[in-house]
Write a protein that holds these residues in place. Structure first.
Motif, PDB file in Angstrom:
ATOM      1  N   SER A 138      -5.258   5.804   3.262  1.00 52.84           N
ATOM      2  CA  SER A 138      -5.402   5.813   4.786  1.00 52.84           C
ATOM      3  C   SER A 138      -3.911   5.884   5.275  1.00 52.84           C
ATOM      4  O   SER A 138      -3.786   6.028   6.525  1.00 52.84           O
ATOM      5  N   HIS A 161       0.864  -1.170  -0.180  1.00 49.22           N
ATOM      6  CA  HIS A 161      -0.128   0.111   0.043  1.00 49.22           C
ATOM      7  C   HIS A 161       0.883   1.388  -0.098  1.00 49.22           C
ATOM      8  O   HIS A 161       1.926   1.288   0.906  1.00 49.22           O
ATOM      9  N   ASN A 201       1.119   5.664  -0.310  1.00 53.88           N
ATOM     10  CA  ASN A 201       0.608   6.971  -0.067  1.00 53.88           C
ATOM     11  C   ASN A 201       1.845   7.992  -0.307  1.00 53.88           C
ATOM     12  O   ASN A 201       3.089   7.808  -0.260  1.00 53.88           O
ATOM     13  N   ARG A 227      -8.817   3.608  -1.968  1.00 56.56           N
ATOM     14  CA  ARG A 227      -7.860   2.700  -2.463  1.00 56.56           C
ATOM     15  C   ARG A 227      -8.076   2.195  -3.952  1.00 56.56           C
ATOM     16  O   ARG A 227      -9.263   2.072  -4.223  1.00 56.56           O
ATOM     17  N   THR A 228      -6.982   2.367  -4.700  1.00 55.83           N
ATOM     18  CA  THR A 228      -7.186   2.052  -6.110  1.00 55.83           C
ATOM     19  C   THR A 228      -5.987   1.367  -6.498  1.00 55.83           C
ATOM     20  O   THR A 228      -5.001   1.566  -6.112  1.00 55.83           O
ATOM     21  N   ARG A 229      -6.137   0.371  -7.629  1.00 56.29           N
ATOM     22  CA  ARG A 229      -4.614  -0.185  -8.085  1.00 56.29           C
ATOM     23  C   ARG A 229      -4.105   0.470  -9.313  1.00 56.29           C
ATOM     24  O   ARG A 229      -3.564  -0.102  -9.993  1.00 56.29           O
ATOM     25  N   ASP A 273      -3.106   3.938  -1.487  1.00 55.10           N
ATOM     26  CA  ASP A 273      -4.040   3.427  -0.103  1.00 55.10           C
ATOM     27  C   ASP A 273      -3.776   4.859   0.672  1.00 55.10           C
ATOM     28  O   ASP A 273      -2.994   5.012   1.327  1.00 55.10           O
TER      29      ASP A 273
END
Length: 454
Positions: free
Chosen positions: A281, A172, A174, A234-236, A279
């Motif tokens: 978060s 993940h 960010n 959340r994306t790929r 992600d």
């Protein structure tokens, strides 16, 4: 003899378990070296004053001193006697010191990996130890470091994790710039307070975090809802950018953050498909990291938390001439191995390295058996010689108990040698100079444990 009491927090694996741990280390080293990273090992101790600069760790540091250092007036006198030493609690503080100390002998960017024990005096619990292995991967620049390195280090770690016999791993990602830019865009003045609140999401849930945002960060109800909506993205692929804009994320910093994270997601996805996702978060570490931050999770074992984390930091170390920015990722290796062992995620194909047990017909002919073993070892086939010249049935049972797949019978009086696969019972003539073990048996392999319904 008195009963030996176990010492919690200091794991000691059995031989078969150690094979799993060693496999993880070997894969880490092999992939790191394929990407041009050099292995280093730093000393186990650092001056306490240097370690405590990281903060919030003083209660966990093990201090090191000689038992009679203050009594015997020996060689601890002098300027260094007052320098208290502590066992290192991570590999970042030693790396910073190492880079400064050896800067004139290193070529930058410096690509380093390190697998070494560290010590922390925290309360032992599932997956947390007082003595454990950590595995780090870093690229360190001198004064500058290109942004593409953030994706490059993540790719190397993704390759390492993908080669291990693990369930699906998700990395993940960010960026600090994106989070900070978004929170400023929707009216937060203190983005660090928002990050601290969002970092508690996995533990206390959205409603409790909403209360924290309102009570401690001064957020309005609308701001709190937007912050939580941002953290739920959340994306790929790069579609996270449009979702951020739809929530009111505008401005140069937001667009820079979107561009940075998009570049990382796309590059890692192209190299190791299916492992990376945006992600938003992720907040942990964004008060320290200055660029992309990564956390990795094991499917079905989310309670373990992140098994691999890191990111970009622009001031690993600095002196009067240079600053040393870097990108790094770290695996709590013992923690991961502990979960692999306790849940049976991975198993060795046998419990010992030995592929062949060379039998001994009688002690007078042990030299013949030892010659066979030397010939096999010279060709890279792990073997051992039977400890006693017992009956062959007993020697076969000895091999079976140890998980050794083949037993070798040296020929007597000019007869040909024979080798027996004790699993199938097949036995055939063989020559130590040419016989080859099946590829799957030659060396121990660590494989994913078969599923219960397989």
């Amino acid at each position: 003899m008195a009963k030996i009491a176990a010492l919690s927090g200091f794991p000691e694996w059995l031989p078969a378990e150690r094979l799993v741990e060693q496999h993880v280390m070997d894969v880490f080293r092999e992939v790191a070296e394929l990407h041009g990273f050099s292995g280093i090992e730093t000393r186990a101790v650092e001056p306490l004053e240097q370690m405590l600069r990281k903060g919030e760790i003083d209660k966990e540091v093990y201090v090191l001193r000689r038992l009679h250092a203050e009594d015997d007036g020996g060689d601890d006198s002098g300027a260094d006697a007052s320098r208290t030493l502590g066992l290192h609690f991570d590999l970042t503080v030693p790396l910073a010191r190492y880079v400064l100390e050896h800067q004139n002998d290193l070529s930058f960017p410096f690509r380093r990996f390190q697998i070494q024990k560290v010590w922390r005096g925290e309360r032992p619990q599932d997956g947390r130890f007082r003595e454990f292995y950590q595995a780090d991967l870093d690229v360190i620049g001198q004064d500058s470091l290109p942004g593409h390195v953030e994706a490059e280090v993540a790719i190397v770690m993704a390759e390492i994790l993908s080669r291990l016999p693990l369930p699906q791993v998700s990395i993940h990602a960010n960026t600090r710039r994106l989070s900070e830019g978004f929170f400023r865009a929707i009216g937060f003045e203190d983005h660090t307070a928002v990050l601290r609140a969002l970092d508690k999401l996995p533990k206390i849930g959205a409603e409790a975090v909403r209360t924290l945002l309102v009570d401690e960060s001064g957020a309005s109800a609308e701001q709190a809802d937007r912050a939580l909506a941002f953290a739920s993205i959340r994306t790929r692929d790069a579609s996270f950018g449009d979702q951020v804009r739809d929530l009111g994320g505008t401005g140069e910093m937001v667009e820079q953050g979107i561009a940075e994270l998009t570049a990382v997601i796309e590059r890692v996805e192209a190299a190791v498909p299916g492992m990376i996702l945006a992600d938003l978060s992720i907040a942990r570490g964004l008060d320290y990291y200055t660029g992309t931050v990564f956390e990795s999770f094991l499917e079905g074992h989310e309670s373990l938390g992140s098994i691999c984390s890191g990111g970009r930091y622009d001031r690993l170390a600095a002196d009067n001439r240079h600053t040393y920015p870097g990108v790094g990722l770290s695996i709590g290796l013992s923690r991961l191995v502990s979960r692999m062992l306790s849940t049976g995620i991975a198993v060795p194909t046998r419990s010992v390295p030995t592929c062949v047990l060379v039998s001994v017909g009688e002690e007078e002919s042990r030299g013949r058996s030892e010659a066979v073993a030397r010939a096999l070892r010279a060709r890279g086939i792990p073997c051992e010689v039977a400890p006693t010249a017992a009956k062959f049935g007993k020697q076969i049972r000895y091999a079976d108990r140890r998980g050794i797949p083949f037993v070798w019978f040296p020929g007597a009086d000019g007869a040909a040698d024979e080798v027996k696969d004790i699993r199938s019972g097949e036995q055939a003539p063989a020559d130590a100079g040419t016989w080859e073990a099946p590829a799957e048996d030659r060396l121990v392999r660590v494989v994913a444990a078969p599923s219960a319904d397989a």
